[in-house]
Design an enzyme around this catalytic site. Structure first.
Site, PDB file in Angstrom:
ATOM      1  CG  HIS A   1      -4.541  -0.291   5.198  1.00 21.32           C
ATOM      2  ND1 HIS A   1      -5.692  -0.348   5.250  1.00 21.32           N
ATOM      3  CD2 HIS A   1      -4.248  -1.339   4.901  1.00 21.32           C
ATOM      4  CE1 HIS A   1      -6.387  -1.279   4.805  1.00 21.32           C
ATOM      5  NE2 HIS A   1      -5.103  -2.094   4.585  1.00 21.32           N
TER       6      HIS A   1
ATOM      7  CD  GLU B   1      -3.026  -1.253   0.280  1.00 25.60           C
ATOM      8  OE1 GLU B   1      -2.988  -0.064  -0.640  1.00 25.60           O
ATOM      9  OE2 GLU B   1      -3.891  -2.302   0.215  1.00 25.60           O
TER      10      GLU B   1
ATOM     11  CG  HIS C   1      -7.389  -5.396   7.444  1.00 30.88           C
ATOM     12  ND1 HIS C   1      -6.898  -6.760   7.007  1.00 30.88           N
ATOM     13  CD2 HIS C   1      -7.116  -4.323   6.499  1.00 30.88           C
ATOM     14  CE1 HIS C   1      -6.350  -6.127   5.997  1.00 30.88           C
ATOM     15  NE2 HIS C   1      -6.486  -4.948   5.538  1.00 30.88           N
TER      16      HIS C   1
END
Ligand code: 13P
Ligand code: ZN
Length: 273
Positions: A133, A110, A135
């Site tokens: 980033h 990413e 989840h």
């Protein structure tokens, strides 16, 4: 902030991401801009100066150093040893490639999103140094509901729902959460869509994938996601009651109660620094 302090903070945050269940396997990644004290580190490390293209030109971060998580590396391992599971890179003066300043560990897939946003933060004179980033389970669950992805108003429906769960959500995530429609992980399209939203939000939701957040440091970025995900969890738990008692819907705080929070906390409408 000293390099040691930044690495300690990264390890601490990575541990929380794993403990929360947001960092399965290699899930999630982060970058932190380091200060110029890294020059010595780069000179001392004696690594071969392989030049790695970044596939775009980012003039505002030319010559700067970033800690970057390694691709396929696990947050739970980062928590033990950030420099074995990530590395420091130096962006070339041309802004279109990097060299490794510590032992080379290929950076996260990413990287386009992280570096494009870091470039934007520098360009806009922001003091923010960290991009994250991850989840988070409940926020990703909500991103599977079309109604929650409606981003036509400000605040959008998801923000309004999360803010109304507990006063702290509005107080500590006052910009709310932006929506980034689904794009392939690691793609330039995802990076561009993220950029378009990060001007207005500290935290954006990547549809059916995760979140991307920015902060003054990595703990600040983590905290905002934690606050928003806690609200998502409360909302989903309240809906679990509705499943048993269909006549009862979660109420959410009233408009007046939310305005009171806004007034008392003097909440910013855009990124404060
Ligand atoms: P990396 O292991 O390349 O950082 O990828 C993890 C991820 O979450 C991709 O979206
Ligand atoms: Zn991901």
């Amino acid at each position: 902030m000293s390099m040691t302090h930044v690495l300690d903070q990264i390890a601490e945050a990575a541990g929380y991401l794993w403990q929360k269940g947001w960092g399965e396997r290699n899930g999630g990644n982060l970058t932190v801009r380091l200060d110029s004290g890294c020059d010595t580190l780069c000179q001392q490390n004696g690594q071969p100066k392989e030049t790695v293209p970044i596939g775009m030109t980012l003039p505002n971060i030319a010559g700067m150093y970033f800690y970057v998580k390694g691709t396929q590396k696990r947050m739970r391992d980062l928590a033990r040893d950030p420099l074995a599971n990530g590395c420091v890179i130096r962006i070339a003066d041309t802004g279109d490639s990097f060299t490794y300043a510590t032992a080379p560990v290929p950076p996260t897939s990413e990287l386009p999103s992280h570096l494009m946003v870091q470039d934007y933060l520098m360009r806009s004179g922001s003091r923010y140094t960290a991009t994250l980033h991850t989840h988070p389970i409940e926020l990703v669950a909500l991103s599977h509901h079309r109604a929650m992805l409606d981003d036509t108003s400000r605040p959008n429906r998801l923000t309004q729902t999360l803010w109304s769960m507990i006063p702290e959500t509005l107080a500590f995530a006052p910009l709310g959460i932006g929506i980034v429609p689904y794009e392939v992980p690691g793609s330039t399209e995802l990076a561009e869509a993220t950029m378009a939203k990060i001007r207005d939000y500290d935290v954006v939701l990547w549809e059916k994938h995760g979140i991307f957040a920015v902060g003054q440091d990595i703990m600040d970025a983590f905290d905002q996601v934690d606050v928003l995900n806690k609200a998502a969890r409360i909302y989903l738990d309240a809906l679990a009651y509705t499943a048993v008692h269909p006549e009862s819907q979660p109420e959410g705080m009233t408009e007046n109660a939310m305005q009171d929070v806004q007034r008392i906390f003097h909440l910013p409408k855009q990124r404060p620094c």
